[in-house]
Design a protein around this motif. Structure first.
Motif, PDB file in Angstrom:
ATOM      1  N   THR A   8       0.836  -1.205   0.000  1.00 46.28           N
ATOM      2  CA  THR A   8       0.000   0.000   0.000  1.00 46.28           C
ATOM      3  C   THR A   8       0.870   1.255   0.000  1.00 46.28           C
ATOM      4  N   GLY A   9       2.177   1.075   0.033  1.00 48.73           N
ATOM      5  CA  GLY A   9       3.065   2.224   0.085  1.00 48.73           C
ATOM      6  C   GLY A   9       3.299   2.747   1.485  1.00 48.73           C
ATOM      7  N   SER A  10       2.786   2.035   2.479  1.00 51.83           N
ATOM      8  CA  SER A  10       3.007   2.433   3.864  1.00 51.83           C
ATOM      9  C   SER A  10       4.504   2.427   4.160  1.00 51.83           C
ATOM     10  N   PRO A  11       5.006   3.459   4.827  1.00 51.63           N
ATOM     11  CA  PRO A  11       6.433   3.447   5.179  1.00 51.63           C
ATOM     12  C   PRO A  11       6.785   2.282   6.104  1.00 51.63           C
ATOM     13  N   PHE A  12       5.813   1.786   6.876  1.00 52.20           N
ATOM     14  CA  PHE A  12       6.075   0.661   7.772  1.00 52.20           C
ATOM     15  C   PHE A  12       6.447  -0.594   6.991  1.00 52.20           C
ATOM     16  N   GLU A  13       5.848  -0.777   5.818  1.00 52.34           N
ATOM     17  CA  GLU A  13       6.138  -1.968   5.019  1.00 52.34           C
ATOM     18  C   GLU A  13       7.628  -2.035   4.683  1.00 52.34           C
ATOM     19  N   ALA A  14       8.183  -0.914   4.253  1.00 46.25           N
ATOM     20  CA  ALA A  14       9.605  -0.884   3.901  1.00 46.25           C
ATOM     21  C   ALA A  14      10.490  -0.937   5.143  1.00 46.25           C
ATOM     22  N   GLN A  15      10.121  -0.196   6.191  1.00 51.85           N
ATOM     23  CA  GLN A  15      10.945  -0.138   7.400  1.00 51.85           C
ATOM     24  C   GLN A  15      11.008  -1.476   8.125  1.00 51.85           C
ATOM     25  N   ILE A  16       9.878  -2.165   8.184  1.00 51.37           N
ATOM     26  CA  ILE A  16       9.807  -3.410   8.950  1.00 51.37           C
ATOM     27  C   ILE A  16      10.105  -4.614   8.067  1.00 51.37           C
ATOM     28  N   GLY A  17       9.771  -4.513   6.781  1.00 52.15           N
ATOM     29  CA  GLY A  17      10.060  -5.596   5.847  1.00 52.15           C
ATOM     30  C   GLY A  17       8.908  -6.575   5.696  1.00 52.15           C
ATOM     31  N   TYR A  18       7.747  -6.086   5.264  1.00 53.04           N
ATOM     32  CA  TYR A  18       6.609  -6.972   5.037  1.00 53.04           C
ATOM     33  C   TYR A  18       5.764  -6.428   3.893  1.00 53.04           C
ATOM     34  N   SER A  19       4.836  -7.239   3.424  1.00 52.39           N
ATOM     35  CA  SER A  19       3.878  -6.832   2.397  1.00 52.39           C
ATOM     36  C   SER A  19       2.526  -6.618   3.056  1.00 52.39           C
ATOM     37  N   ARG A  20       1.735  -5.715   2.503  1.00 55.56           N
ATOM     38  CA  ARG A  20       0.383  -5.528   3.015  1.00 55.56           C
ATOM     39  C   ARG A  20      -0.412  -6.813   2.819  1.00 55.56           C
ATOM     40  N   ALA A  21      -0.198  -7.449   1.668  1.00 59.05           N
ATOM     41  CA  ALA A  21      -0.880  -8.713   1.403  1.00 59.05           C
ATOM     42  C   ALA A  21       0.014  -9.603   0.560  1.00 59.05           C
ATOM     43  N   VAL A  22      -0.199 -10.898   0.714  1.00 58.58           N
ATOM     44  CA  VAL A  22       0.497 -11.899  -0.088  1.00 58.58           C
ATOM     45  C   VAL A  22      -0.570 -12.837  -0.646  1.00 58.58           C
ATOM     46  N   VAL A  23      -0.490 -13.064  -1.944  1.00 56.02           N
ATOM     47  CA  VAL A  23      -1.409 -13.987  -2.615  1.00 56.02           C
ATOM     48  C   VAL A  23      -0.631 -15.253  -2.943  1.00 56.02           C
ATOM     49  N   ALA A  24      -1.151 -16.391  -2.476  1.00 52.63           N
ATOM     50  CA  ALA A  24      -0.485 -17.671  -2.725  1.00 52.63           C
ATOM     51  C   ALA A  24      -1.520 -18.794  -2.762  1.00 52.63           C
ATOM     52  N   ASP A  25      -1.458 -19.601  -3.799  1.00 46.36           N
ATOM     53  CA  ASP A  25      -2.299 -20.801  -3.902  1.00 46.36           C
ATOM     54  C   ASP A  25      -3.778 -20.531  -3.690  1.00 46.36           C
ATOM     55  N   GLY A  26      -4.298 -19.437  -4.224  1.00 44.01           N
ATOM     56  CA  GLY A  26      -5.719 -19.137  -4.115  1.00 44.01           C
ATOM     57  C   GLY A  26      -6.131 -18.443  -2.824  1.00 44.01           C
ATOM     58  N   TRP A  27      -5.158 -18.151  -1.976  1.00 39.51           N
ATOM     59  CA  TRP A  27      -5.419 -17.475  -0.701  1.00 39.51           C
ATOM     60  C   TRP A  27      -4.817 -16.087  -0.716  1.00 39.51           C
ATOM     61  N   VAL A  28      -5.442 -15.168   0.040  1.00 40.01           N
ATOM     62  CA  VAL A  28      -4.893 -13.825   0.241  1.00 40.01           C
ATOM     63  C   VAL A  28      -4.704 -13.642   1.738  1.00 40.01           C
ATOM     64  N   PHE A  29      -3.475 -13.370   2.129  1.00 42.68           N
ATOM     65  CA  PHE A  29      -3.120 -13.142   3.531  1.00 42.68           C
ATOM     66  C   PHE A  29      -2.815 -11.660   3.682  1.00 42.68           C
ATOM     67  N   VAL A  30      -3.655 -10.952   4.440  1.00 42.37           N
ATOM     68  CA  VAL A  30      -3.467  -9.510   4.625  1.00 42.37           C
ATOM     69  C   VAL A  30      -2.865  -9.280   6.004  1.00 42.37           C
ATOM     70  N   ALA A  31      -1.765  -8.553   6.018  1.00 42.43           N
ATOM     71  CA  ALA A  31      -1.051  -8.249   7.257  1.00 42.43           C
ATOM     72  C   ALA A  31      -1.910  -7.432   8.205  1.00 42.43           C
ATOM     73  N   GLY A  32      -1.548  -7.463   9.476  1.00 40.47           N
ATOM     74  CA  GLY A  32      -2.200  -6.602  10.455  1.00 40.47           C
ATOM     75  C   GLY A  32      -2.181  -5.170   9.952  1.00 40.47           C
ATOM     76  N   THR A  33      -3.359  -4.556   9.921  1.00 43.03           N
ATOM     77  CA  THR A  33      -3.522  -3.229   9.328  1.00 43.03           C
ATOM     78  C   THR A  33      -4.138  -2.301  10.367  1.00 43.03           C
ATOM     79  N   THR A  34      -3.509  -1.165  10.575  1.00 46.64           N
ATOM     80  CA  THR A  34      -4.006  -0.195  11.545  1.00 46.64           C
ATOM     81  C   THR A  34      -4.765   0.917  10.818  1.00 46.64           C
ATOM     82  N   GLY A  35      -5.215   1.901  11.566  1.00 45.13           N
ATOM     83  CA  GLY A  35      -6.137   2.907  11.055  1.00 45.13           C
ATOM     84  C   GLY A  35      -5.545   4.124  10.400  1.00 45.13           C
ATOM     85  N   TYR A  36      -4.299   4.063   9.960  1.00 42.61           N
ATOM     86  CA  TYR A  36      -3.725   5.221   9.274  1.00 42.61           C
ATOM     87  C   TYR A  36      -4.465   5.513   7.978  1.00 42.61           C
TER      88      TYR A  36
END
Length: 127
Positions: A8-36
């Protein structure tokens, strides 16, 4: 089937090293998302507004992944102050009216004191 990473372009994604979501094998895993509000990098004071922002961010990530809130099968809510949780129910029940996912609310501290809720979901890619 490959793996797709969504940001999503969140600075936390780059600083911490994660993706907002990962799509794999027909599943979507969305990371913990706060209210920014990531357009302005501001955080509302109110837990209800934070819940609305988090779900909007999650919804956008799901759409980019080929899914949507109606395909969520699991949701985890993390709320530092459990007494504030009931105020979120009208927002969450509307967002998940169709999906009716399995859900858990955990009361725990979050990364920053201004964060009043964090939401994580797992969804199926839309058929």
């Amino acid at each position: 089937m490959g793996v797709t990473h969504i940001s999503t372009g969140s600075p936390f994604e780059a600083q911490i090293g994660y993706s907002r979501a990962v799509v794999a094998d027909g599943w979507v895993f969305v990371a913990g998302t706060t209210g920014y509000d990531y357009a302005t990098m501001t955080m509302p004071d109110d837990i209800v507004a934070q819940t609305e922002n988090a779900l909007a961010t999650i919804s956008r990530a799901l759409i980019e992944a080929g899914s949507r809130l109606d395909h969520v099968v699991r949701v985890n809510y993390i709320v530092p102050d459990a007494t504030e949780w009931p105020a979120c129910w009208p927002v969450t029940s509307k967002a998940f009216a169709v999906a009716k996912p399995a859900a858990t609310m955990i009361s725990a501290g979050l990364q920053n004191a201004e964060m009043k809720i964090e939401i994580e979901v797992t969804a199926r890619v839309a058929p």
